[in-house]
Scaffold this motif. Structure first.
Motif, PDB file in Angstrom:
ATOM      1  N   MET A   1       5.159  -0.054  -0.639  1.00  0.00           N
ATOM      2  CA  MET A   1       5.796   0.782   0.359  1.00  0.00           C
ATOM      3  C   MET A   1       5.119   2.050   0.217  1.00  0.00           C
ATOM      4  O   MET A   1       4.778   2.699  -1.021  1.00  0.00           O
ATOM      5  CB  MET A   1       7.153   0.955   0.282  1.00  0.00           C
ATOM      6  N   ARG A   2       4.713   2.858   1.274  1.00  0.00           N
ATOM      7  CA  ARG A   2       4.140   4.049   1.325  1.00  0.00           C
ATOM      8  C   ARG A   2       4.924   5.049   1.726  1.00  0.00           C
ATOM      9  O   ARG A   2       5.500   5.101   2.850  1.00  0.00           O
ATOM     10  CB  ARG A   2       2.695   4.349   1.999  1.00  0.00           C
ATOM     11  N   ASP A  12       2.090   5.795  -3.025  1.00  0.00           N
ATOM     12  CA  ASP A  12       2.824   4.742  -3.238  1.00  0.00           C
ATOM     13  C   ASP A  12       4.084   4.992  -3.892  1.00  0.00           C
ATOM     14  O   ASP A  12       4.475   5.929  -4.371  1.00  0.00           O
ATOM     15  CB  ASP A  12       2.128   4.093  -4.456  1.00  0.00           C
ATOM     16  N   ARG A  14       6.058   3.916  -5.993  1.00  0.00           N
ATOM     17  CA  ARG A  14       6.231   4.050  -7.707  1.00  0.00           C
ATOM     18  C   ARG A  14       6.112   5.454  -7.986  1.00  0.00           C
ATOM     19  O   ARG A  14       6.727   5.746  -9.258  1.00  0.00           O
ATOM     20  CB  ARG A  14       4.991   3.267  -8.295  1.00  0.00           C
ATOM     21  N   THR A  17      11.424   8.518  -7.058  1.00  0.00           N
ATOM     22  CA  THR A  17      12.879   8.295  -7.143  1.00  0.00           C
ATOM     23  C   THR A  17      13.701   8.133  -6.237  1.00  0.00           C
ATOM     24  O   THR A  17      13.768   9.107  -5.543  1.00  0.00           O
ATOM     25  CB  THR A  17      13.381   8.857  -8.643  1.00  0.00           C
ATOM     26  N   GLN A  19      17.524   8.143  -4.237  1.00  0.00           N
ATOM     27  CA  GLN A  19      19.008   8.282  -4.577  1.00  0.00           C
ATOM     28  C   GLN A  19      19.674   8.000  -3.529  1.00  0.00           C
ATOM     29  O   GLN A  19      20.803   8.909  -3.172  1.00  0.00           O
ATOM     30  CB  GLN A  19      18.913   9.754  -5.013  1.00  0.00           C
ATOM     31  N   MET A  54      17.543  10.152   0.345  1.00  0.00           N
ATOM     32  CA  MET A  54      16.943  11.063  -0.573  1.00  0.00           C
ATOM     33  C   MET A  54      15.838  10.541  -1.434  1.00  0.00           C
ATOM     34  O   MET A  54      16.286   9.786  -2.091  1.00  0.00           O
ATOM     35  CB  MET A  54      18.070  11.941  -1.274  1.00  0.00           C
ATOM     36  N   TYR A  56      12.811  11.493  -4.574  1.00  0.00           N
ATOM     37  CA  TYR A  56      12.462  12.638  -5.303  1.00  0.00           C
ATOM     38  C   TYR A  56      10.993  12.179  -5.524  1.00  0.00           C
ATOM     39  O   TYR A  56      10.746  11.041  -6.131  1.00  0.00           O
ATOM     40  CB  TYR A  56      13.205  12.805  -6.585  1.00  0.00           C
ATOM     41  N   TRP A  63      12.423  17.189  -3.657  1.00  0.00           N
ATOM     42  CA  TRP A  63      13.272  16.291  -3.172  1.00  0.00           C
ATOM     43  C   TRP A  63      12.986  16.410  -1.802  1.00  0.00           C
ATOM     44  O   TRP A  63      12.926  17.485  -1.030  1.00  0.00           O
ATOM     45  CB  TRP A  63      14.775  16.803  -3.254  1.00  0.00           C
ATOM     46  N   HIS A  73      11.490  -1.682   6.656  1.00  0.00           N
ATOM     47  CA  HIS A  73      10.932  -0.881   5.638  1.00  0.00           C
ATOM     48  C   HIS A  73       9.674   0.073   6.205  1.00  0.00           C
ATOM     49  O   HIS A  73       9.061   0.714   5.276  1.00  0.00           O
ATOM     50  CB  HIS A  73      10.377  -1.853   4.610  1.00  0.00           C
TER      51      HIS A  73
ATOM     52  N   ASP B 242       4.874  -3.651   2.127  1.00  0.00           N
ATOM     53  CA  ASP B 242       5.077  -2.674   3.107  1.00  0.00           C
ATOM     54  C   ASP B 242       4.195  -1.802   2.945  1.00  0.00           C
ATOM     55  O   ASP B 242       3.319  -1.515   1.955  1.00  0.00           O
ATOM     56  CB  ASP B 242       6.539  -1.867   2.526  1.00  0.00           C
ATOM     57  N   GLY B 243       4.001  -1.146   4.240  1.00  0.00           N
ATOM     58  CA  GLY B 243       3.193   0.050   4.146  1.00  0.00           C
ATOM     59  C   GLY B 243       1.588  -0.104   4.266  1.00  0.00           C
ATOM     60  O   GLY B 243       0.902   0.806   3.792  1.00  0.00           O
ATOM     61  N   THR B 245       0.018  -2.139   2.007  1.00  0.00           N
ATOM     62  CA  THR B 245      -0.568  -2.499   0.598  1.00  0.00           C
ATOM     63  C   THR B 245      -0.575  -3.802   0.266  1.00  0.00           C
ATOM     64  O   THR B 245       0.239  -4.881   0.979  1.00  0.00           O
ATOM     65  CB  THR B 245       0.586  -1.800  -0.307  1.00  0.00           C
ATOM     66  N   GLN B 719      17.310  22.433  -4.474  1.00  0.00           N
ATOM     67  CA  GLN B 719      16.668  22.114  -3.226  1.00  0.00           C
ATOM     68  C   GLN B 719      17.636  21.677  -2.234  1.00  0.00           C
ATOM     69  O   GLN B 719      17.526  21.828  -1.154  1.00  0.00           O
ATOM     70  CB  GLN B 719      15.690  21.159  -3.469  1.00  0.00           C
TER      71      GLN B 719
END
Ligand SMILES: [Zn+2]
Lengths: 86, 972
Positions: A1-2, A12, A14, A17, A19, A54, A56, A63, A73, B242-243, B245, B719
């Motif tokens: 996923m991008r 990417d 990865r 994070t 939340q 949200m 990060y 954020w 997705h 996804d996206g 990739t 933020q």
């Protein structure tokens, strides 16, 4: 996923994070009462479809609010949380 | 055998290799499969379950049969693996040898070993499963064997980015890449073959008036010369994510002798704005009795071995099919001068003009013979049954589009009557267009045109236009195919790799496993390493026939990544051993290691556990000495791993008031305060000290474990929750080296390196100051995690190593030295200081006795939730100290607490133990834990029970602070 960080560009997933949804943008006042706080802390919608979340971006510390489709997705854009929160 | 004047490898270098220890030779460009066929070897392995002799079925990655072990790597597909000088390959699943396999007896037992056999037979008696049945099944079934040793071979992983990823370099893929390349797009062309060209290398019908491989060569030469095009041969795209990739596996060194400096394979993650899927199609086998003998091969594969590699499985060949494309195999074989025993077409209406070989239409193959390789086939048709002596039978059930990658995001393919197969659903993957035979367009001319069309479509999306291009002339013959049907007889294999037959599928339907997904799991169809690439469609057809419904209604199983097997070593490349996770080292690391310190992992950090001295045999001896040293002299400990966060701005004070449960705006400059941080649900997140360095400048410390989490949280507060505050937060953990100097002599020690007044008057307990440390600007904090008089001194990280050596040398001159994490833990338990063992996510400020710190005068994160009545009840489990009634009593962390005379059952649970140590200061074990209503129970005796370690100890409940409750030692 991008996911696109408004500061760094498309990255990417990865690097991020996540939340949960953007409930935290609507924090109740200190004395809003037990029910309001219970809802804020514990209750979340779980829609099939578009959801504001949200995220990060760990490398830059931003954020961001990402609009994402929980079915496909697909990512439909993102804004700095600082702006969304104002 | 080799065929004279055939093959693109003619005249290539001769390459010797071995198979099962026997020497053979092939030509450069041969796969192991083509080289073995060239040498007349048809038998290459034994099957998974029945140990039936098997040979090469296909000429690509879909191969179910020809799995071999190459240089210790099991389940290597001989149809993909290229040969190299001296390569050693071995057959699998045969003992004592391939030609004489003891477990071939399983084949005789086949009537009893059908689908569901294991489930039904090995159920009872239950204890037999683990000790008898499973070991037997594991020995009998299976393919290759792992060595059991770590795979030391190098692997790699990498990222790539492009405008357009073209998957497959056959006619459609080459055309798409050429158009996109000429249009200036950034293109990656990936193909799983060692040589690009796809079916163009396997056919003879001309393209652009030339041999098809020559046209492919000219296009590849043009692409190779373009700086905006990357060619990735030997690269199988394995998954769609996804996206845009894509996962891809490149065989970097697998086609040659292993080299230490060359990865075997590289796992690529390719991010592409658009993709053209030109993955081609896979031919289906046909079902008939004993259809698995070595020498029975897919017709398209027979053609590929003949035209590309110049080999054939024997001099006498028959062709059997239900479609027009099979005829082409007979034609090519005859043109190459081979004896075509017959072209057998199931379809009565099939017409063949001017064939130089017998054509049997409306006929079926009803049996085969030949123990270790095909000798003859039995054909039933007009004029009665006949026996044909052949070495090779080329079979074709039609071509199935390779829809796999289009289904990875959840789309189901759609049934196509014309193809008698499933084809991709339009728009199955965002940004991906399917072209050529993968889309069900099977002629060369259609593939070329479709590749160009697909390129134009995606280039339009990318804001580019395809320059005018002419389509090369190519064959456009019809591809009619009859539905898949099954005749009488047993041992009609559908899934060759998992030994699943027509009978198994029918049994599955009969026993109620009728959904295709249930049938798959009941029979294990499509669950082997080939994932049923050749088997799935025929299996759906058999199931549909058994249920009396159309295949379209039966549907397909789910296609999941990876398309071809991916070694874990490639996915996790670089993640073995010490490289498994990043390693963080403090500036004192080298000096600690030199002293022989035992290092332990704390998150990603490495920290010394203890510093052994000569004569100390156990960690406890070193730890006890270090605790004594801090209590009676002085110790030095590297605490740089604590998170350090710099907080500045006009609203820094207001920010901290909101982040911490207690108040920081009232903290005077030059002072430090202990802070407690809550989560929004009212539970404790972290604790630490924060110093006020200036009116608008604070420095926060966090625990080592929560440093990253707290930093993310502070960013969140700044933020998201309080964007109205003008404040900046920045992690400076890596920028500062910080050392604790603790013990009665700590001031004397520190005074020797710091150019400032460290007296109680100038720097009282919980004071801080900016100071010169040996001429370097540093900071001193008068804080203690041991209960002794103590300081923490910080300098920029580049001076850390030097300051550490100096502090340790000075400490030793005062009768002290360095101490490690074990001693640090004992010191803090004796003093009742908490760590994440206590604030483990389920404890509140109330539970740890700090409820009064939660300021009622302001809002903070977690304030409202922390006031919930349930979190303030007196019978909650509260922090207590535990001391064994008998001095030698044992305490264990994780043990549970019960009333003195209550049974150790769940309902009687009163609490649990979080931290324990042997305390040299008190000459007994000490513990911290949580006990229901614990603060009111000091003096009571409770029973500690650790059922896991068989420990039972009576303990006295105490205040958590064992040592110096008044704090005189810290302050004075
Ligand atoms: Zn960013």
């Amino acid at each position: 996923m991008r996911v696109t960080c408004p500061y760094c560009g498309e990255r990417d997933r990865r690097e991020f994070t996540i939340q949960g949804d953007d409930t935290s943008l609507r924090r109740p006042g200190r004395d809003a009462g037990a029910e309001a706080w219970h809802a804020h802390v514990h209750l979340r919608d779980n829609p099939a479809g578009r959801l504001r979340e949200m995220w990060y971006h760990d490398p830059c510390g931003a954020w961001i609010v990402v609009e994402r489709d929980t079915v496909t997705h697909a990512v439909h854009g993102s804004v700095p949380a600082r702006e969304a929160a104002r | 055998m080799r065929v004279a004047n055939k093959g693109l490898t003619q005249g290539a270098r001769v390459i010797p290799f071995t198979f099962d220890g026997r020497g053979y030779s092939g030509l450069e460009g041969d796969t192991l499969a083509s080289a073995l066929l060239g040498e007349g070897v048809r038998l290459v392995g034994r099957s998974f379950k029945y140990h039936r002799p098997r040979g090469v079925l296909s000429a690509g990655s879909e191969e179910p049969n020809a799995l071999v072990t190459v240089e210790g790597v099991p389940n290597t597909r001989a149809t993909v693996q290229e040969i190299w000088d001296g390569m050693a390959a071995r057959s699998q699943n045969a003992w004592p040898r391939l030609e004489l396999d003891a477990l071939g007896v399983n084949d005789l037992l086949a009537p009893f070993l059908g689908a569901g056999f294991y489930y039904k037979t090995f159920m009872w008696p239950r204890p037999f499963w683990e000790r008898v049945y499973e070991p037997f099944i594991r020995r009998a079934a299976g393919l290759g064997h792992l060595s059991g040793k770590a795979d030391g071979a190098p692997f790699e992983k990498a990222w790539a980015f492009c405008d357009l990823l073209v998957i497959g370099a056959g006619p459609a893929g080459l055309m798409a890449a050429l158009a996109a390349g000429r249009a200036g797009a950034d293109v990656i062309l990936a193909d799983e073959g060692s040589r690009m060209g796809g079916r163009l290398l396997a056919e003879t019908d001309p393209v652009d008036g030339r041999a098809p491989h020559l046209w492919a060569e000219s296009v590849l030469a043009e692409l190779a010369a373009m700086p905006n095009v990357r060619l990735m041969p030997r690269t199988a795209v394995t998954g769609v994510y996804d996206g845009g990739t894509y996962g891809a596996l490149e065989r970097v060194g697998l086609h040659g002798r292993a080299r230490a400096d060359l990865p075997q394979e590289c796992f690529w993650r390719i991010v592409a704005r658009r993709a053209v899927l030109a993955a081609g199609a896979i031919e289906r086998p046909l079902a008939f009795p004993d259809n698995d003998r070595p020498g029975i091969m897919l017709a398209g594969a027979v053609r590929a071995y003949l035209n590309r590699w110049g080999v054939v499985a024997g001099p006498r060949v028959a062709v059997y099919g239900n479609n027009d494309d099979a005829h082409r195999t007979a034609r090519d074989l005859a043109q190459a001068g081979l004896k075509v025993a017959a072209l057998i077409d199931m379809r009565g209406e099939a017409r063949v003009e001017g064939a130089a070989y017998p054509v049997l239409t409306g006929a079926r193959v009803t049996g085969t013979s030949g123990r270790l390789g095909l000798r003859s086939i039995r054909v039933d048709g007009l004029g009665g049954p006949r026996e044909l002596e052949v070495d090779c039978l080329a079979v074709s059930g039609g071509w199935t589009p390779s829809v796999h990658l289009t289904c990875h995001l959840g789309a189901k393919p759609v049934w196509d009557d014309r193809l008698q197969a499933f084809r991709p659903r339009d728009g199955a993957v965002p940004g991906m267009v399917v072209a050529g035979s993968a889309a069900g367009r099977l002629t060369t001319a259609a593939c070329l045109a479709d590749g160009l069309r697909a390129a134009a479509e995606v280039l339009g999306d990318l804001g580019r236009t395809v320059p005018p291009m002419e389509l090369p002339a190519a064959e456009d013959a019809p591809h009619a195919v009859a539905p898949f049907t099954v005749g009488e007889g047993s041992r009609q294999f559908v899934d060759f790799q998992n030994d699943v037959t027509v009978k198994d599928i029918r049994l599955s339907a009969q026993e109620g496993f009728q959904s295709v997904e249930h049938m798959k799991r009941y029979t294990t169809l499509g669950m082997a390493t080939d994932q049923g690439k050749t088997a799935n469609l025929p299996a759906m057809a058999v199931l549909a026939e058994a249920l009396g419904s159309p295949v379209a209604a039966t549907g397909t199983t789910t296609f999941r990544p990876p398309f071809v097997p991916v070694p874990i070593a490639a996915l996790g490349a670089g993640g073995q051993g010490a490289g498994f996770a990043p390693q963080r080292f403090t500036t004192s690391h080298e000096a600690s290691v030199q002293r022989g310190a035992a290092m332990t992992e704390a998150g990603l950090w490495y920290r010394p556990s203890y510093f052994p001295r000569p004569g100390e045999a156990t960690w406890r001896q070193a730890c006890d000495r270090e605790v004594d040293m801090v209590r009676h002299a002085v110790g030095v400990c590297d605490v740089s791993t604590l998170g350090k966060i710099d907080i500045q701005g006009p609203d820094a004070a207001a920010f901290l008031d909101f982040v911490y449960a207690n108040t920081f705006s009232t903290l005077p400059r030059g002072k430090v305060r202990y802070g407690l941080m809550l989560r929004e649900d009212g539970f404790v997140m972290d604790d630490g000290t924060t110093a006020r360095l200036g009116d608008r400048h604070y420095l926060m410390t966090t625990t080592t474990a929560a440093a990253a989490q707290v930093m993310r949280h502070l960013d969140f507060v700044a933020q998201v929750l309080r964007p109205d505050l003008d404040v900046q937060v920045l992690s400076v953990t890596e920028q500062w080296a910080q050392f604790s100097v603790a013990g009665p002599w700590s001031r004397e020690l520190l005074q020797s390196v710091v150019d400032a007044d460290l007296s109680d008057a100038a720097l009282p307990y919980m004071g801080c100051a900016e100071v010169e440390v040996m001429g370097v600007r540093g900071r001193v904090f008068r804080i203690s995690f041991s209960g002794e008089r103590a300081f923490e001194v910080a300098v920029p990280a580049r001076h850390g190593a030097a300051l550490w050596r100096l502090l340790v040398a000075q400490a030793e001159s005062l009768g002290g030295g360095p101490y490690g994490l074990e001693a640090l833990n004992v010191l803090r338990i004796e003093k009742g200081f908490i760590t994440h063992a206590e604030i483990h996510g389920r404890t509140t400020a109330f539970d740890i006795g700090m409820e009064r710190m939660v300021s009622k005068a302001k809002d903070c994160v977690g304030w409202a939730a922390s006031r919930r009545p349930g979190l303030l009840e007196e019978d909650r489990e509260q922090l207590v100290g535990l001391r064994p009634v008998a001095r030698s009593g044992q305490l264990t962390a994780g043990a549970h607490l019960y009333g003195r005379d209550a049974a150790a059952t769940r309902v009687n649970g009163q609490g649990y133990v979080t931290s324990v140590c042997w305390s040299p200061s008190f000459d007994t074990s000490l513990g911290l834990g949580f006990l229901k209503g614990g603060r009111a129970r000091h003096g009571e005796v409770v029973r500690l029970v650790d059922a896991m370690r068989s420990v039972e100890t009576l303990c006295e409940v105490t205040d958590p602070v064992f040592l110096d409750p008044e704090g005189g030692r810290m302050r004075g």
